[in-house]
Design a protein around this motif. Structure first.
Motif, PDB file in Angstrom:
ATOM      1  N   VAL A  19       0.862  -1.169   0.000  1.00 26.30           N
ATOM      2  CA  VAL A  19       0.000   0.000   0.000  1.00 26.30           C
ATOM      3  C   VAL A  19       0.905   1.227   0.000  1.00 26.30           C
ATOM      4  O   VAL A  19       2.104   1.125   0.172  1.00 26.30           O
ATOM      5  N   PHE A  20       0.309   2.393  -0.202  1.00 29.15           N
ATOM      6  CA  PHE A  20       1.092   3.627  -0.296  1.00 29.15           C
ATOM      7  C   PHE A  20       1.964   3.827   0.941  1.00 29.15           C
ATOM      8  O   PHE A  20       3.139   4.170   0.846  1.00 29.15           O
ATOM      9  N   TYR A  21       1.388   3.586   2.118  1.00 32.10           N
ATOM     10  CA  TYR A  21       2.115   3.733   3.380  1.00 32.10           C
ATOM     11  C   TYR A  21       3.339   2.825   3.416  1.00 32.10           C
ATOM     12  O   TYR A  21       4.433   3.232   3.844  1.00 32.10           O
ATOM     13  N   ASP A  22       3.184   1.592   2.962  1.00 32.97           N
ATOM     14  CA  ASP A  22       4.279   0.633   2.998  1.00 32.97           C
ATOM     15  C   ASP A  22       5.464   1.102   2.170  1.00 32.97           C
ATOM     16  O   ASP A  22       6.620   0.959   2.569  1.00 32.97           O
ATOM     17  N   GLY A  23       5.161   1.638   0.995  1.00 31.26           N
ATOM     18  CA  GLY A  23       6.224   2.102   0.117  1.00 31.26           C
ATOM     19  C   GLY A  23       7.036   3.220   0.728  1.00 31.26           C
ATOM     20  O   GLY A  23       8.262   3.297   0.560  1.00 31.26           O
ATOM     21  N   MET A  24       6.365   4.116   1.458  1.00 29.63           N
ATOM     22  CA  MET A  24       7.071   5.219   2.110  1.00 29.63           C
ATOM     23  C   MET A  24       7.883   4.731   3.291  1.00 29.63           C
ATOM     24  O   MET A  24       9.036   5.127   3.480  1.00 29.63           O
ATOM     25  N   THR A  29       9.338   1.849  -3.007  1.00 32.19           N
ATOM     26  CA  THR A  29       8.631   2.151  -4.253  1.00 32.19           C
ATOM     27  C   THR A  29       9.116   3.499  -4.778  1.00 32.19           C
ATOM     28  O   THR A  29       9.787   4.256  -4.063  1.00 32.19           O
ATOM     29  N   LEU A  30       8.759   3.814  -5.993  1.00 25.44           N
ATOM     30  CA  LEU A  30       9.217   5.065  -6.596  1.00 25.44           C
ATOM     31  C   LEU A  30       8.737   6.271  -5.795  1.00 25.44           C
ATOM     32  O   LEU A  30       9.523   7.168  -5.455  1.00 25.44           O
ATOM     33  N   ILE A  31       7.450   6.297  -5.466  1.00 32.87           N
ATOM     34  CA  ILE A  31       6.920   7.419  -4.697  1.00 32.87           C
ATOM     35  C   ILE A  31       7.483   7.396  -3.278  1.00 32.87           C
ATOM     36  O   ILE A  31       7.739   8.446  -2.675  1.00 32.87           O
TER      37      ILE A  31
END
Length: 230
Positions: A19-24, A29-31
Motif C-alpha cells: 500500500v502507499f504507506y508501505d512504500g514510504m 517504491t518510486l513514490i
C-alpha cells in the motif's frame, strides 16, 4: 540468510500487497523513495539503517511476551515475527483498516503465535507488568496523548523488560521540520507536541534504568530497559 537479509528481502517483495504507506515506510517504491528523499533526507541505505536500529532491541531468539503498538500494516514486523515461533505476540492498533493488512500478512505466512487487538495506546487493555518487550515503530509522533502512551507502555512492561522502537523528533533537520509543521501536522498525520533528542533522553533517563538513543536524520531509534523495582 541472517535476519537482516530476510527482512530486506521481504521489503523488496511487497508486490501486490503493498500500500502507499508501505512504500514510504520501507523506501521501496518510486513514490516512497521520492518522499523519503524530499521530506526525510533519506535514501534506501539510511532508511534501512534506522529501521535496523529500531528493531535491534528484539533478540533474535526472543521467546517472551511481546506487544507491538501500533502495528500499522505489519510491513515492518511480520517478517520478523515469522522468525520468532516461540514468542507470544500481541499487535494493537486503533485503526482496524490498517490492522487488517497486518492480519492478512500474518495469515499469508501462516504465523499462529500472534493475536490482534483493536485499542488505544493511551488506555491499554492489559494488566500491569504483562510484557517482556514493547515495540513502537513510528507511532509516538502521531499519538494524540503522548503522556498517557508513555505511562501505559511503562505500566504494562515487566520489571527488567525492554521498550524499543523509533519516531520523529524535531530539531535535527530543518527541511523535515518544515514539512511536519506545514503539511503533516495540519493534515492530522502527526500530532504535536514533538520530542527533541534532548527532551527524549531526559524523559527516558527519568523513567528507565538504562536507555540508548541513536538518531538517523529526524528519526530517533531507542532501546530502554525498565528497572527491576516497582
Amino acid at each position: 540468510m541472517n535476519r537482516q537479509a530476510k527482512i530486506k528481502n521481504a521489503y523488496k517483495n511487497l508486490g501486490g500487497e503493498a500500500v502507499f504507506y508501505d512504500g514510504m515506510i520501507t523506501c521501496s517504491t518510486l513514490i516512497g523513495k521520492f518522499v523519503c528523499r524530499l521530506v526525510w533526507n533519506m535514501n534506501k541505505k539510511k532508511n534501512d539503517h534506522y529501521l535496523n536500529l529500531a528493531l535491534a532491541g528484539i533478540p533474535q531468539d526472543f521467546s517472551g511476551r511481546l506487544l507491538e503498538v501500533p502495528v500499522g500494516t505489519g510491513v515492518l514486523t511480520i517478517p520478523i515475527y515469522q522468525m520468532l515461533p516461540k514468542a507470544d505476540i500481541t499487535c494493537l492498533d486503533y485503526s482496524a483498516d490498517m490492522m487488517a493488512y497486518a492480519k492478512k500478512r500474518a495469515e499469508n505466512r501462516d504465523i499462529k503465535n500472534i493475536r490482534f487487538v483493536q485499542g488505544d495506546v493511551g488506555k491499554l487493555p492489559f494488566e500491569d507488568n504483562s510484557f517482556d518487550l514493547v515495540l513502537s515503530l513510528n507511532g509516538f509522533h502521531a499519538f494524540p496523548d503522548k503522556e498517557a502512551a508513555y505511562h501505559e507502555i511503562f505500566r504494562v512492561l515487566k520489571p527488567g523488560g525492554i521498550f524499543c522502537g523509533c519516531f520523529y523528533v524535531e530539531g535535527n533537520n530543518r527541511r523535515t521540520d518544515w514539512f511536519i509543521k506545514k503539511l503533516y501536522t495540519p493534515k492530522g498525520f502527526f500530532t504535536p507536541p514533538y520530542e527533541t533528542t534532548d527532551s527524549l533522553q531526559k524523559r527516558f533517563a527519568d523513567m528507565y534504568r538504562k536507555s540508548e538513543i541513536r538518531t538517523v536524520e529526524s528519526m530517533a531509534c531507542f532501546r530502554c530497559r525498565r528497572g527491576n523495582g516497582i
